[in-house]
Design an enzyme around this catalytic site. Structure first.
Site, PDB file in Angstrom:
ATOM      1  N   ASN A 129      49.499  37.631  42.765  1.00 25.15           N
ATOM      2  CA  ASN A 129      49.602  36.196  42.164  1.00 25.15           C
ATOM      3  C   ASN A 129      50.881  35.565  41.028  1.00 25.15           C
ATOM      4  O   ASN A 129      51.776  37.287  41.453  1.00 25.15           O
ATOM      5  CB  ASN A 129      48.621  36.474  41.478  1.00 25.15           C
ATOM      6  CG  ASN A 129      47.095  35.635  41.724  1.00 25.15           C
ATOM      7  OD1 ASN A 129      46.760  35.524  43.215  1.00 25.15           O
ATOM      8  ND2 ASN A 129      46.062  35.580  40.618  1.00 25.15           N
TER       9      ASN A 129
ATOM     10  N   HIS B 292      41.881  31.047  47.291  1.00 25.54           N
ATOM     11  CA  HIS B 292      42.875  31.338  48.265  1.00 25.54           C
ATOM     12  C   HIS B 292      42.855  30.371  49.595  1.00 25.54           C
ATOM     13  O   HIS B 292      43.212  31.107  50.844  1.00 25.54           O
ATOM     14  CB  HIS B 292      43.140  32.397  48.450  1.00 25.54           C
ATOM     15  CG  HIS B 292      43.844  33.099  47.072  1.00 25.54           C
ATOM     16  ND1 HIS B 292      44.897  33.116  46.614  1.00 25.54           N
ATOM     17  CD2 HIS B 292      42.874  33.785  46.043  1.00 25.54           C
ATOM     18  CE1 HIS B 292      44.333  33.812  45.431  1.00 25.54           C
ATOM     19  NE2 HIS B 292      43.941  33.732  45.019  1.00 25.54           N
TER      20      HIS B 292
HETATM   21 FE1  HDE Z   1      41.395  37.800  44.786  1.00 19.30          FE
HETATM   22  N1  HDE Z   1      39.963  37.739  46.608  1.00 19.30           N
HETATM   23  N2  HDE Z   1      39.992  38.594  43.795  1.00 19.30           N
HETATM   24  N3  HDE Z   1      42.056  38.254  43.494  1.00 19.30           N
HETATM   25  N4  HDE Z   1      43.208  36.970  46.099  1.00 19.30           N
HETATM   26  C1  HDE Z   1      40.322  37.059  48.023  1.00 19.30           C
HETATM   27  O1  HDE Z   1      39.633  37.445  49.945  1.00 19.30           O
HETATM   28  C2  HDE Z   1      38.260  39.165  44.951  1.00 19.30           C
HETATM   29  C3  HDE Z   1      41.976  38.729  42.278  1.00 19.30           C
HETATM   30  C4  HDE Z   1      44.326  37.039  45.365  1.00 19.30           C
HETATM   31  O2  HDE Z   1      46.154  35.102  51.415  1.00 19.30           O
HETATM   32  C5  HDE Z   1      39.084  36.868  48.711  1.00 19.30           C
HETATM   33  O3  HDE Z   1      40.066  37.589  52.078  1.00 19.30           O
HETATM   34  C6  HDE Z   1      37.693  39.698  43.406  1.00 19.30           C
HETATM   35  C7  HDE Z   1      43.300  39.279  40.977  1.00 19.30           C
HETATM   36  C8  HDE Z   1      44.763  36.236  46.522  1.00 19.30           C
HETATM   37  O4  HDE Z   1      44.878  36.092  52.897  1.00 19.30           O
HETATM   38  C9  HDE Z   1      38.006  37.216  47.998  1.00 19.30           C
HETATM   39  C10 HDE Z   1      38.700  39.917  42.524  1.00 19.30           C
HETATM   40  C11 HDE Z   1      43.650  39.173  42.242  1.00 19.30           C
HETATM   41  C12 HDE Z   1      44.450  36.708  47.823  1.00 19.30           C
HETATM   42  C13 HDE Z   1      39.274  37.553  46.679  1.00 19.30           C
HETATM   43  C14 HDE Z   1      40.000  39.169  43.097  1.00 19.30           C
HETATM   44  C15 HDE Z   1      43.126  37.998  43.829  1.00 19.30           C
HETATM   45  C16 HDE Z   1      42.934  36.535  47.342  1.00 19.30           C
HETATM   46  C17 HDE Z   1      39.511  35.667  49.871  1.00 19.30           C
HETATM   47  C18 HDE Z   1      38.129  39.985  41.005  1.00 19.30           C
HETATM   48  C19 HDE Z   1      45.987  38.818  41.706  1.00 19.30           C
HETATM   49  C20 HDE Z   1      44.406  36.115  48.913  1.00 19.30           C
HETATM   50  C21 HDE Z   1      38.944  35.703  50.802  1.00 19.30           C
HETATM   51  C22 HDE Z   1      37.567  41.752  41.080  1.00 19.30           C
HETATM   52  C23 HDE Z   1      46.098  40.038  41.111  1.00 19.30           C
HETATM   53  C24 HDE Z   1      45.040  36.460  50.026  1.00 19.30           C
HETATM   54  C25 HDE Z   1      39.533  36.621  51.195  1.00 19.30           C
HETATM   55  C26 HDE Z   1      45.599  35.960  51.503  1.00 19.30           C
HETATM   56  C27 HDE Z   1      41.916  36.585  47.917  1.00 19.30           C
HETATM   57  C28 HDE Z   1      38.292  38.382  46.228  1.00 19.30           C
HETATM   58  C29 HDE Z   1      40.248  39.258  41.571  1.00 19.30           C
HETATM   59  C30 HDE Z   1      44.881  37.340  44.768  1.00 19.30           C
HETATM   60  C31 HDE Z   1      36.825  36.921  48.050  1.00 19.30           C
HETATM   61  C32 HDE Z   1      36.707  40.222  44.154  1.00 19.30           C
HETATM   62  C33 HDE Z   1      43.128  39.749  40.140  1.00 19.30           C
HETATM   63  C34 HDE Z   1      47.021  36.354  46.397  1.00 19.30           C
HETATM   64  O5  HDE Z   1      37.995  38.647  48.803  1.00 19.30           O
END
Ligand code: HDE
Length: 489
Positions: A129, A56
């Site tokens: 999302n 993202h």
């Molecule tokens: Fe994320 N995700 N994600 N994700 N995600 C990040 O956080 C992560 C997941 C989502 O505008 C990171 O600040 C793991 C689902 C959005 O700043 C990180 C898992 C959904 C954003 C991270 C998921 C998301 C992130 C990258 C599996 C939708 C942007 C840097 C367990 C429901 C937020 C940060 C913004 C961002 C990890 C799965 C949505 C790396 C470990 C499911 C919208 O921490």
């Protein structure tokens, strides 16, 4: 910007005499170390970037407000949802997932839909999302999954072999990849897509009664998408197309809005419902749990400064307020750790104190010190608890989580159900019309046409066949391969 005359200073406030000519030893002599303004300017420039988000990375943000339009107080005691007409300031960041900070907006990818509500009980973040489901259902698979979406370690190119190798070996991805390769995979603008909390969460009311909840933000502008050819052209012509569209719409007073609706499931239903309600690869069909309106989110203000507000915005699925709690969804549980950990690495231990992240309600705790502490650090008040001072922060027992029972053996436990097929089948057969199915098949075939490694296509066609033979056969035909013979009994 104010018209008041300002003089240029160094970071420590000294007036700068010359910002065009560095201090040199004579007319043609070398530059002197004595030019501390030059040294500071170059050194600060070197430190302008913080690490981009590992996923993202490319995003656009906006401020706005959320207004309650329906009474949901029988389901949750969350103060910001307590009465019709109540308004709460919020900030949203939209994003793509796989591309880097400078990558194109109009690609086939899920879009992040991360909302921060600045409530009177602290920040509530809903980090969702534009799809109601996800590719995998256990946090332990996330780093591997994301590696396949990013660049190949040798070529530094996007790698269809990795993408389809992983998906073909992770059939739980079928629902999400069907969604992603449908028309909705490339939104026309950030204003023309829905947002979803995706996970199941828990709402708790004032009597301590709990329900399971799923969130849907429905775009009041309607859902519109881009066809792949137009999207590709735009990606070349104007890689920042979505960012620009959002900024301009708000600047022109054409404020986008979304209606927030929820699905509510009684707590006991989780034991008997035909799908595991904590499996993020599944939706709850609306026929089972209808949508209930909650309120309206309106975006009416652009950021003043992209870095300060959008790049430094730090969302966490662990930012809850009383009345909203986690569910046992294994993906959500992993995220409760991952986000704040990412922020501590990316923007530091005191990221919560940055203006975009700081709650608008009082922050009172015994956390102290750390890099970049710029807010007075709690002053002279005691930095420990319990303490015998009467005016220091105290616990509020009514904010404790609602207790829940757990049983079983600690183990690496798989999900009970391996039905990865019935929901994508319903999407393919019941939701899509003939033209949409044809475009889906075309989009899949196009993506898979880059696969060269043996066995991947066959394995994935087998997965598609279990969704619907017509899906597998349609893709096979476009790829000019045979559906594996053993499937055609
Ligand atoms: Fe994320 N995700 N994600 N994700 N995600 C990040 O956080 C992560 C997941 C989502 O505008 C990171 O600040 C793991 C689902 C959005 O700043 C990180 C898992 C959904 C954003 C991270 C998921 C998301 C992130 C990258 C599996 C939708 C942007 C840097 C367990 C429901 C937020 C940060 C913004 C961002 C990890 C799965 C949505 C790396 C470990 C499911 C919208 O921490």
């Amino acid at each position: 910007m104010s018209e008041e005359k300002k003089y240029l200073t160094t970071a420590s406030g000294a007036p700068v005499g010359d910002n065009q000519n560095s201090i040199t030893a004579g007319h043609r002599g070398p530059t002197l170390i004595q030019d501390v303004h030059l040294l500071e300017k170059l050194a600060h420039f070197n430190r302008e970037r913080v690490p981009e988000r590992v996923v993202h990375a490319k995003g656009a943000g906006a401020h706005g407000y959320f207004e309650v339009t329906n009474d949901v107080s029988k389901y949750t005691k969350a103060a910001f949802l307590s009465e019709i007409g109540k308004k709460t300031p919020m900030f949203i960041r939209f994003s793509t997932v796989a591309g880097e900070l400078g990558s194109a907006d109009t690609v086939r990818d899920p879009r992040g839909f991360a909302v921060k509500f600045y409530t009177e009980e602290g920040n509530y973040d809903l980090v969702g999302n534009n799809t109601p489901i996800f590719f995998i259902r256990d946090a332990i698979k996330f780093p591997d999954f994301i590696h396949t979406q990013k660049r190949n370690p040798q070529t530094n190119l996007k790698d269809p072999n990795a993408v389809w190798d992983f998906w073909s070996l992770s059939p739980e991805s079928l629902h999400q990849i069907t969604y992603l390769h449908s028309d909705r995979g490339i939104p026309a603008t950030l204003r023309h897509m829905n947002g979803y909390g995706s996970h199941t969460f828990k709402w708790v009311n004032n009597d301590g009664e709990a329900v399971w909840v799923k969130y849907h933000f429905i775009a009041d502008q309607g859902v519109k998408n881009l066809d792949p050819a137009t999207a590709t052209t735009i990606a070349g012509d104007n890689p920042d197309y979505h960012t620009q569209d959002l900024f301009n719409a708000i600047a022109e007073g054409d404020y986008p809005s979304w209606t927030l609706k929820v699905q509510i499931m009684p707590i006991e239903d989780a034991n008997t419902y035909r799908y595991d309600p904590f499996d993020v690869t599944k939706v709850w069909p609306h026929a089972d749990y209808p949508l209930i309106e909650v309120g309206r989110m309106v975006l009416d203000r652009n950021p003043e400064n992209y870095f300060a507000e959008v790049e430094q915005a730090a969302f966490s699925p662990g930012h809850f307020v009383p009345g909203i709690e986690a569910s046992p969804d294994k993906m959500l549980q992993g995220r409760l750790f991952a986000y704040s950990d990412a922020h501590r690495y990316r923007i530091g231990a005191n990221h919560e104190a940055l203006p975009i992240n700081r709650a608008k309600s009082p922050i009172n705790n015994y956390q102290r010190d750390g890099q970049m502490r710029f807010d007075g650090n709690g002053g002279s008040a005691p930095n420990y608890e319990p303490n015998s001072f009467s005016s220091t922060p105290k616990e509020t027992p009514e904010s404790k989580i609602s207790p829940f029972e757990v049983t079983g053996f600690a183990d690496s436990v798989a999900y009970d159900s391996d039905d990865h097929y019935s929901q994508p089948r319903a999407l393919f057969n019941d939701v899509m019309n003939d033209e949409e199915r044809e475009r889906l098949i075309q989009n899949f075939a196009e993506s898979m046409s880059g696969v060269t490694r043996e066995g991947i296509i066959e394995r994935q066609l087998e997965n598609f066949y279990k969704v619907d033979p017509a899906l597998a056969e349609g893709i096979a035909e476009k790829l000019q391969v045979e559906v594996p013979a053993h499937l055609k009994k």
